[in-house]
Structures are given as structure tokens and as C-alpha cells.
Design a protein around this motif. Structure first.
Motif, mmCIF file in Angstrom:
data_model
loop_
_atom_site.group_PDB
_atom_site.id
_atom_site.type_symbol
_atom_site.label_atom_id
_atom_site.label_comp_id
_atom_site.label_asym_id
_atom_site.label_seq_id
_atom_site.Cartn_x
_atom_site.Cartn_y
_atom_site.Cartn_z
ATOM 1 N N ASN A 193 12.562 2.564 2.894
ATOM 2 C CA ASN A 193 13.159 3.542 3.800
ATOM 3 C C ASN A 193 12.900 4.975 3.328
ATOM 4 O O ASN A 193 12.666 5.873 4.142
ATOM 5 N N ARG A 194 12.926 5.169 1.996
ATOM 6 C CA ARG A 194 12.665 6.499 1.431
ATOM 7 C C ARG A 194 11.174 6.777 1.277
ATOM 8 O O ARG A 194 10.786 7.840 0.791
ATOM 9 N N ARG A 195 10.348 5.823 1.659
ATOM 10 C CA ARG A 195 8.889 5.893 1.598
ATOM 11 C C ARG A 195 8.386 6.053 0.163
ATOM 12 O O ARG A 195 7.342 6.644 -0.091
ATOM 13 N N GLU A 196 9.130 5.478 -0.773
ATOM 14 C CA GLU A 196 8.700 5.441 -2.171
ATOM 15 C C GLU A 196 7.714 4.302 -2.390
ATOM 16 O O GLU A 196 6.880 4.367 -3.291
ATOM 17 N N ILE A 197 7.859 3.239 -1.617
ATOM 18 C CA ILE A 197 6.909 2.135 -1.607
ATOM 19 C C ILE A 197 6.580 1.828 -0.153
ATOM 20 O O ILE A 197 7.338 2.197 0.752
ATOM 21 N N ARG A 198 5.471 1.149 0.075
ATOM 22 C CA ARG A 198 5.041 0.910 1.456
ATOM 23 C C ARG A 198 5.550 -0.415 2.017
ATOM 24 O O ARG A 198 5.958 -0.490 3.178
ATOM 25 N N PHE A 199 5.536 -1.464 1.181
ATOM 26 C CA PHE A 199 5.876 -2.798 1.693
ATOM 27 C C PHE A 199 6.733 -3.574 0.696
ATOM 28 O O PHE A 199 6.556 -3.461 -0.518
ATOM 29 N N THR A 200 7.648 -4.362 1.225
ATOM 30 C CA THR A 200 8.337 -5.382 0.461
ATOM 31 C C THR A 200 8.488 -6.608 1.346
ATOM 32 O O THR A 200 8.118 -6.595 2.530
ATOM 33 N N ILE A 201 9.023 -7.681 0.766
ATOM 34 C CA ILE A 201 9.290 -8.913 1.515
ATOM 35 C C ILE A 201 10.775 -9.192 1.415
ATOM 36 O O ILE A 201 11.385 -9.004 0.360
ATOM 37 N N ALA A 202 11.383 -9.656 2.498
ATOM 38 C CA ALA A 202 12.814 -9.966 2.485
ATOM 39 C C ALA A 202 13.094 -11.162 3.375
ATOM 40 O O ALA A 202 12.413 -11.358 4.386
ATOM 41 N N ASP A 203 14.091 -11.939 2.998
ATOM 42 C CA ASP A 203 14.564 -12.987 3.902
ATOM 43 C C ASP A 203 15.111 -12.329 5.160
ATOM 44 O O ASP A 203 15.671 -11.235 5.105
ATOM 45 N N SER A 204 14.977 -13.003 6.288
ATOM 46 C CA SER A 204 15.349 -12.414 7.570
ATOM 47 C C SER A 204 16.820 -11.999 7.619
ATOM 48 O O SER A 204 17.156 -10.964 8.195
ATOM 49 N N ASN A 205 17.707 -12.788 6.999
ATOM 50 C CA ASN A 205 19.129 -12.430 7.037
ATOM 51 C C ASN A 205 19.389 -11.128 6.277
ATOM 52 O O ASN A 205 20.160 -10.279 6.722
ATOM 53 N N ILE A 206 18.710 -10.945 5.135
ATOM 54 C CA ILE A 206 18.885 -9.722 4.353
ATOM 55 C C ILE A 206 18.276 -8.530 5.100
ATOM 56 O O ILE A 206 18.860 -7.440 5.137
ATOM 57 N N ALA A 207 17.105 -8.729 5.685
ATOM 58 C CA ALA A 207 16.440 -7.649 6.419
ATOM 59 C C ALA A 207 17.306 -7.165 7.581
ATOM 60 O O ALA A 207 17.485 -5.954 7.788
ATOM 61 N N LEU A 208 17.859 -8.091 8.336
ATOM 62 C CA LEU A 208 18.702 -7.723 9.474
ATOM 63 C C LEU A 208 19.992 -7.057 9.023
ATOM 64 O O LEU A 208 20.455 -6.090 9.640
ATOM 65 N N LEU A 209 20.573 -7.577 7.947
ATOM 66 C CA LEU A 209 21.814 -7.010 7.430
ATOM 67 C C LEU A 209 21.609 -5.592 6.935
ATOM 68 O O LEU A 209 22.459 -4.720 7.110
ATOM 69 N N THR A 210 20.453 -5.332 6.339
ATOM 70 C CA THR A 210 20.164 -4.040 5.722
ATOM 71 C C THR A 210 19.669 -3.011 6.733
ATOM 72 O O THR A 210 19.822 -1.806 6.523
ATOM 73 N N GLN A 211 19.110 -3.458 7.843
ATOM 74 C CA GLN A 211 18.511 -2.530 8.806
ATOM 75 C C GLN A 211 19.521 -1.536 9.367
ATOM 76 O O GLN A 211 19.174 -0.399 9.675
ATOM 77 N N ARG A 212 20.775 -1.937 9.472
ATOM 78 C CA ARG A 212 21.777 -1.010 10.012
ATOM 79 C C ARG A 212 22.020 0.168 9.066
ATOM 80 O O ARG A 212 22.429 1.234 9.500
ATOM 81 N N TYR A 213 21.770 -0.045 7.757
ATOM 82 C CA TYR A 213 21.933 1.037 6.793
ATOM 83 C C TYR A 213 20.672 1.892 6.699
ATOM 84 O O TYR A 213 20.739 3.074 6.334
ATOM 85 N N TYR A 214 19.545 1.279 7.001
ATOM 86 C CA TYR A 214 18.253 1.968 6.916
ATOM 87 C C TYR A 214 17.499 1.770 8.232
ATOM 88 O O TYR A 214 16.558 0.974 8.307
ATOM 89 N N PRO A 215 17.897 2.465 9.290
ATOM 90 C CA PRO A 215 17.314 2.219 10.617
ATOM 91 C C PRO A 215 15.860 2.645 10.755
ATOM 92 O O PRO A 215 15.242 2.364 11.777
ATOM 93 N N ASP A 216 15.305 3.308 9.727
ATOM 94 C CA ASP A 216 13.897 3.686 9.790
ATOM 95 C C ASP A 216 12.966 2.577 9.313
ATOM 96 O O ASP A 216 11.747 2.729 9.356
ATOM 97 N N ILE A 217 13.534 1.475 8.836
ATOM 98 C CA ILE A 217 12.667 0.371 8.430
ATOM 99 C C ILE A 217 12.307 -0.479 9.637
ATOM 100 O O ILE A 217 13.007 -0.468 10.662
ATOM 101 N N LYS A 218 11.220 -1.197 9.521
ATOM 102 C CA LYS A 218 10.796 -2.119 10.571
ATOM 103 C C LYS A 218 10.642 -3.510 9.956
ATOM 104 O O LYS A 218 10.054 -3.659 8.878
#
Length: 469
Positions: A193-218
């Protein structure tokens, strides 16, 4: 999302029954050597959970433990009638602690993999997930597995993500990955989200849970078939596996598993990213003007000020001049009648509006004093703030007639929408109501509340560390 959970729980129940009876058969045939873990738990009255600190597992908020895995493990401890102890050795030491008998089981949102099956035995699954690429929305993500070539991914060492990237690399796709030790997936997502790294991998439940805190992620493409999350115990600890499987059956049959799953994951897909980004912005630009009075008035009633701030935003977007089509006004959208009842004279005055709104919410909260669970009680109070106490009573009556517990949010959110249907309206005391609106209202507030909790927690952590240095 709701239909997905219905299908998921039916499939899960069938899987639970199958695996449970197989585990009983194995137990009765005395295959494997039980370690006596269950006997020790019962004799000491202590169940030792091995977990890690993360949003989806275990953390503290306002001095109280929270998290999906924690809540589920706490129910397991209640099921065994023992106390729960928490051991947090760090992500890379979970299985080491388990095999050194420093804990009784691992509950940390871990998936079943071939590598992990060499170190431990697993319970029946309680959730299915899928590994997804996570990147910033201003960066083009891979379109397919082949498109992972030459990209660099940051993941935690010895995770299912690490193993999957190894498999993809071994298949002939040249990619790069950088391994991190003892760092939660959510922190890697924050770095994206801070554009310090370009890519990571996450389980779908974690990605969805975290997206509300970091809405700039895809949340990008999946890189693996669906996987199962489960609890882990020491190999050949047959009695413990059998007891955990019994508990999962109990949790599914009694609705415990559904309740905890809904609490943490139900609203993760049901929000507008644009609206969430707007909320993040207004936390910085508008909330500071009203934060102090919200905190002071919330304290009088024992309410979490962040929840009240979420209510204010849902009502008016922190705009004191907000006016609805029904002529409710101000930050808390107070009616003329409520303003008089709560003793204020100017609904557009921010302090008066906040004071009146919180006082009225407190009045609703008192009306549900018979509901012991404070979280459930607050959800009923919020629904009443939106649609009126009488309509909530009508929905409770419908729930009771359907054989549902009228004092649970799950039953209320099922029955509130029925207040707009003719066959139910004629049986109610307070008549027709757009009952789907308070359900959406409460769920949006919970999303905003969740974001504010995480935001203020991050700020407190940064301050305690000397502005992050």
C-alpha cells in the motif's frame, strides 16, 4: 456473500462428518500413540494455544484480546471447561513450539500443506481460502501464472506462499521472491500500500480483511487452487485430534462457527472501495474537528468513541450541515422530536447534535439491557437508532415465531427485511418498514469502526515507538 457462506457451511458439515467418523475409527483401532495431551489439559485445567499476532488470528484492542482464531479457541476452551493460555512464539516458531510441547495446538490461520503434514497432524478444515497476488492499484498485476515471470514477490518464510512460489519456479517460470522472517502478511500488504514493495501473496480471507484498511491495494489473480485452513497438533496425538473434530462439529451445529466467521469476515466483500477511500480521507480532514466532543460524550455512556465516530460518519459524513430527505439534520441526523426529547435546541450545532445522538443511542442501549452480550446489544441499539425501537421489536417477534433466538443479531438481520413484506406487515404492531436499511446501516458502521480501530492502533504504536523511528 451470504449464499457463499450457506454453501460453504453445508459442504463443511459433510466434510466434518466424514472426517470425524474416520478419526473415531482410527482412534478405536488404536492406530498411533496418543501423547496424553488431552489428559494433561483436563488435569491442569489449562489449554495452551500456540498462535501469532495478526488481524485474523490474535491481537489486543482496548486491553482485550480479539481475533478470529482467538475467539474460536476460547470457545474450544469453554467446550472443554478449562482456561485458555496463549503462547505467541512468532510465525517461524509455531511448529517448533508445538513439537517441543510448549503448547497443545496451533490455531493461526494455517493451511494444510504437504510440508506441514511432515511436522504435524491437522484437524478437519474450518475454512477454505485461495492464495492471491496483492499489488498496488497503480501497478499492473500479472494476468496469469505465466505472467509471474521476472516479477519479485515478498513473502514470509516457510508459509504456503513460499512453498507455492517454489513450485511455480520449479515448473520453469523464472520469478524472484524475497523471504521475510516473523512478519505478518498484513504488514507486507501495508508495504504494498505504501509502495515500498510491488507484490506480495496473501490468503483471500486476509487480503479481503486488510483491503478496508488499505483501499489502494488490489487483490489480483489466484496462484493456487483453493486450500483448507485447520488447527494443528503433534503427530499421533490422536485423542486431541478427535476432541478438536468433535468441537468443530459442535461449533457448526450450534452456530458458534458461523457467528465468529460472520463477526470477522461477513462484510469484507460488501463495501465500495471508493467510499472506503473517501472515509480514510475524511478521518484526516473532518474527524479531528469533532473527535474531542465525541470522545467526551461517549465516555459518559461507556461507549467506544470509535464506534460513535463511525455512527457519525454513517449519518452525515462528518458534515454538520447534512440534511436528509426526511428533514433530519446535523452530524447525528437528529429529528425535531428527538432534539426536544434529548434537550437540545440547535440540531446543526455539532456539539449539541453529537450530545443528543449519543444520549439517544444510550437510551436504546438501555432498552436492550436483557441482552447479556454487549456486542450483540450494541448492534440492536444501532438498528433501533436507524429504524426505531418499535420496528426492532416487531422483527424480534417475527424471529421468535420462526423459532430463532430473538436476542441475536443473526436472527434480527434475517427478520428485519421481512418488515417490508405484506404477509408480515399485517402481523406487526408498528407496520411497514424498509427493514433491509438498518441491516446495511449497521454493517457499514461496523466496517468504519473496524477501520478506525486499526487506524488508531497504528497511530498509538507509532507514537510509542517515537514516531516510528
Amino acid at each position: 456473500m451470504i449464499q457463499y457462506f450457506k454453501k460453504y457451511f453445508i459442504l463443511l458439515l459433510l466434510l466434518m462428518l466424514t472426517v470425524f467418523f474416520v478419526s473415531i475409527l482410527i482412534h478405536n483401532q488404536n492406530l498411533g500413540t496418543a501423547t496424553g495431551t488431552l489428559d494433561r489439559i483436563r488435569s491442569t485445567g489449562k489449554l495452551r494455544l500456540i498462535t501469532a499476532n495478526a488481524l485474523n488470528t490474535y491481537s489486543y484492542y482496548e486491553g482485550k484480546p480479539t481475533g478470529f482464531e482467538y475467539d474460536l479457541a476460547l470457545e474450544f476452551a469453554k467446550y472443554l471447561n478449562v482456561e485458555l493460555d496463549i503462547v505467541t512464539p512468532g510465525w517461524n516458531n509455531l511448529f517448533t513450539y508445538l513439537n517441543q510441547d510448549k503448547g497443545d495446538f496451533i490455531a493461526a490461520g494455517i493451511s494444510i500443506t504437504a510440508q506441514r503434514l511432515e511436522d504435524a497432524a491437522f484437524s478437519i478444515p474450518y475454512m477454505t481460502i485461495q492464495q492471491r497476488v496483492v499489488h498496488h492499484n497503480l501497478i499492473f498485476g500479472p494476468k496469469n501464472i505465466e505472467d509471474l515471470r521476472f516479477r519479485t514477490f515478498h513473502v514470509r518464510r516457510d508459509t504456503s506462499y513460499h512453498y507455492r512460489l517454489e513450485q511455480i519456479e520449479a515448473s520453469g517460470i523464472a520469478l524472484n521472491y524475497i523471504l521475510h522472517d516473523n512478519i505478518p502478511t498484513e504488514e507486507l500488504i501495508a508495504m504494498v500500500n505504501r509502495r515500498e514493495i510491488r507484490f506480495t501473496i496473501a490468503d483471500s480471507n486476509i487480503a479481503l480483511l486488510t483491503q478496508r484498511y488499505y483501499p489502494d491495494i488490489k487483490i489480483g489473480i489466484p496462484i493456487q487452487e483453493r486450500e483448507s485452513l485447520a488447527w494443528a497438533v503433534r503427530k499421533n496425538d490422536t485423542d486431541m485430534i478427535v476432541e478438536i473434530n468433535r468441537f468443530f462439529l459442535h461449533a457448526n451445529e450450534t452456530g458458534i462457527l458461523r457467528k465468529i466467521t460472520n463477526k470477522y469476515y461477513e462484510n469484507t466483500q460488501d463495501f465500495d472501495v471508493y467510499e472506503i477511500k473517501k472515509f480514510h480521507k475524511r478521518i484526516k480532514t473532518r474527524l479531528p474537528k469533532y473527535k474531542q466532543v465525541i470522545m467526551e460524550e461517549s465516555k459518559k455512556y461507556g461507549f467506544d468513541w470509535r464506534l460513535v465516530a463511525a455512527v457519525v460518519y454513517q449519518e452525515s459524513h462528518f458534515n454538520p450541515e447534512a440534511k436528509s430527505v426526511t428533514n433530519v439534520r446535523g452530524l447525528m441526523q437528529v429529528t425535531h422530536a428527538t432534539a426536544r426529547e434529548m434537550g437540545i435546541t440547535n440540531r446543526r450545532n455539532p456539539s449539541q447534535s453529537i450530545r443528543a445522538g449519543i444520549k439517544y443511542l444510550g437510551k436504546m442501549y438501555q432498552r436492550f439491557s436483557h441482552i447479556e452480550d454487549k456486542y450483540q446489544r450494541m448492534l440492536f441499539s444501532l438498528a433501533s437508532y436507524n429504524i426505531g425501537y418499535g420496528h426492532v421489536q416487531d422483527a424480534q417477534k417475527i424471529a421468535k415465531g420462526k423459532g430463532l433466538d430473538p436476542n441475536t443479531w443473526q436472527a434480527l438481520k434475517t427478520c428485519l427485511p421481512l418488515l417490508s413484506k405484506t404477509q408480515y406487515v399485517k402481523t406487526t404492531k408498528h407496520g411497514y418498514a424498509r427493514g433491509w436499511e438498518p441491516v446495511q446501516y449497521v454493517e457499514r458502521i461496523l466496517t468504519y469502526f473496524d477501520i478506525l480501530k486499526q487506524k488508531t492502533k497504528s497511530l498509538e504504536l507509532t507514537d510509542s515507538q517515537g514516531n516510528g523511528k
